[in-house]
Design a protein around this motif. Structure first.
Motif, PDB file in Angstrom:
ATOM      1  N   ALA A  37      -5.353   1.807   3.034  1.00 54.66           N
ATOM      2  CA  ALA A  37      -4.281   1.176   2.271  1.00 54.66           C
ATOM      3  C   ALA A  37      -2.935   1.663   2.813  1.00 54.66           C
ATOM      4  O   ALA A  37      -2.790   2.818   3.201  1.00 54.66           O
ATOM      5  N   ARG A  86       1.207  -5.488  -1.189  1.00 58.05           N
ATOM      6  CA  ARG A  86      -0.051  -5.689  -1.889  1.00 58.05           C
ATOM      7  C   ARG A  86      -0.435  -7.166  -1.855  1.00 58.05           C
ATOM      8  O   ARG A  86       0.391  -8.052  -2.071  1.00 58.05           O
ATOM      9  N   SER A 133      -4.162  -8.425   3.611  1.00 61.74           N
ATOM     10  CA  SER A 133      -5.415  -7.737   3.908  1.00 61.74           C
ATOM     11  C   SER A 133      -6.025  -8.253   5.210  1.00 61.74           C
ATOM     12  O   SER A 133      -5.848  -9.421   5.562  1.00 61.74           O
ATOM     13  N   LEU A 183      -5.456  -2.749   3.857  1.00 59.09           N
ATOM     14  CA  LEU A 183      -4.900  -3.413   2.687  1.00 59.09           C
ATOM     15  C   LEU A 183      -3.433  -3.067   2.507  1.00 59.09           C
ATOM     16  O   LEU A 183      -3.052  -1.894   2.546  1.00 59.09           O
ATOM     17  N   ALA A 190      -0.430  -2.247   0.177  1.00 64.40           N
ATOM     18  CA  ALA A 190      -0.468  -1.604  -1.137  1.00 64.40           C
ATOM     19  C   ALA A 190       0.889  -1.542  -1.813  1.00 64.40           C
ATOM     20  O   ALA A 190       0.980  -1.137  -2.978  1.00 64.40           O
ATOM     21  N   THR A 242      -4.107  -0.625  -5.900  1.00 62.13           N
ATOM     22  CA  THR A 242      -4.825  -0.982  -4.674  1.00 62.13           C
ATOM     23  C   THR A 242      -5.944   0.003  -4.400  1.00 62.13           C
ATOM     24  O   THR A 242      -7.072  -0.379  -4.047  1.00 62.13           O
ATOM     25  N   SER A 271     -10.255  -0.530  -4.531  1.00 62.37           N
ATOM     26  CA  SER A 271     -10.945  -0.398  -3.247  1.00 62.37           C
ATOM     27  C   SER A 271     -11.984   0.715  -3.231  1.00 62.37           C
ATOM     28  O   SER A 271     -12.570   0.994  -2.181  1.00 62.37           O
ATOM     29  N   LEU A 323      -4.884   6.290   1.893  1.00 65.05           N
ATOM     30  CA  LEU A 323      -3.558   5.705   1.728  1.00 65.05           C
ATOM     31  C   LEU A 323      -2.603   6.377   2.694  1.00 65.05           C
ATOM     32  O   LEU A 323      -2.526   7.611   2.742  1.00 65.05           O
TER      33      LEU A 323
END
Length: 242
Positions: free
Chosen positions: A62, A68, A71, A115, A117, A179, A183, A192
């Motif tokens: 992330a 957000r 992806s 992803l 975030a 996020t 996940s 992250l």
């Protein structure tokens, strides 16, 4: 109750052996806090992502650096950089691709979703006026975030802007936490990548996660760049009357 001792130990250990692959045994989310202009951090992030992926311990990557909703899920492991950048709606002006591309592409090549975030820019104005965000942090944490906004802008922001800017910061941390929570995968860790302040357990993303989510913040060692950040900010900000 969250294991505060574990979090504090993680902060201390982060500076001790930054090149060592982080231990994510029993960890749901590894929060890697970077200095956005520290060139040495890019290689560490790539090594962490690639190493955890090789071990089968990486659930997702992330990013603060992408909004957000963006992806790479569904892209093949062979996807090229342009395809990945398009999927993440990457803003290369704000976040240089050469800094974050190695970590992102390591995840994609391993078949791990990347992803976005962060709070989308078009949601920031609404966040500035959302007084409900003031109540998401304990009083001391809210004051600490407000002070961080002051200092982060070299005390050049009008006081009237401190509360709205803090609300954006809180909203961004909440989006990153959402996020991560969406996940989670048993036996694997979501990683992250975000600025160091976002991963702080007393004011940042961890405060917006349920106590059942086992988090490990890991702050990368600061790097001296020789830059005068306040002088640079003065050039960027419009002149204000004394």
């Amino acid at each position: 109750m969250r294991l505060i001792a574990l979090l504090v130990a993680s902060f201390v250990a982060a500076c001790a052996a930054p090149s060592t692959l982080p231990d994510v045994a029993g960890v749901d989310a590894l929060l890697v806090g970077e200095q956005h202009d520290a060139d040495s951090h890019a290689g560490l992030q790539r090594d962490y992502v690639a190493g955890l992926a090789r071990r089968g311990q990486l659930a997702a990557l992330a990013l603060e650096m992408a909004d957000r909703g963006a992806s790479t899920a569904g892209l093949p492991a062979t996807a090229g950089e342009e395809t990945v950048r398009s999927a993440l709606r990457w803003n290369n002006e704000a976040w240089p691709r050469e800094r974050y591309g190695p970590a992102v592409m390591a995840a994609v090549a391993a078949g791990v979703p990347v992803l976005g975030a962060n709070l989308p820019r078009d949601a920031m104005r609404a966040a500035m006026g959302d007084a409900a965000l003031d109540g998401l942090l304990p009083g001391p944490a809210l004051k600490a975030q407000q002070q961080a906004i002051r200092l982060g802008h070299c005390e050049m922001l009008p006081e009237s802007q401190i509360r709205p800017m803090t609300r954006i910061r809180v909203a961004r941390d909440r989006e990153m936490a959402r996020t991560l929570q969406e996940s989670l995968r048993p036996g694997r860790a979501v990683v992250l990548l975000a600025g160091a302040g976002h991963v702080a357990p007393d004011v940042g993303v961890p405060l917006h996660l349920p106590p059942t989510v086992r988090v490990r913040p890991l702050v990368l060692p600061p790097q001296e760049t020789g830059k005068d950040y306040c002088a640079e900010l003065r050039r960027q900000m419009p002149m204000r009357a004394p």
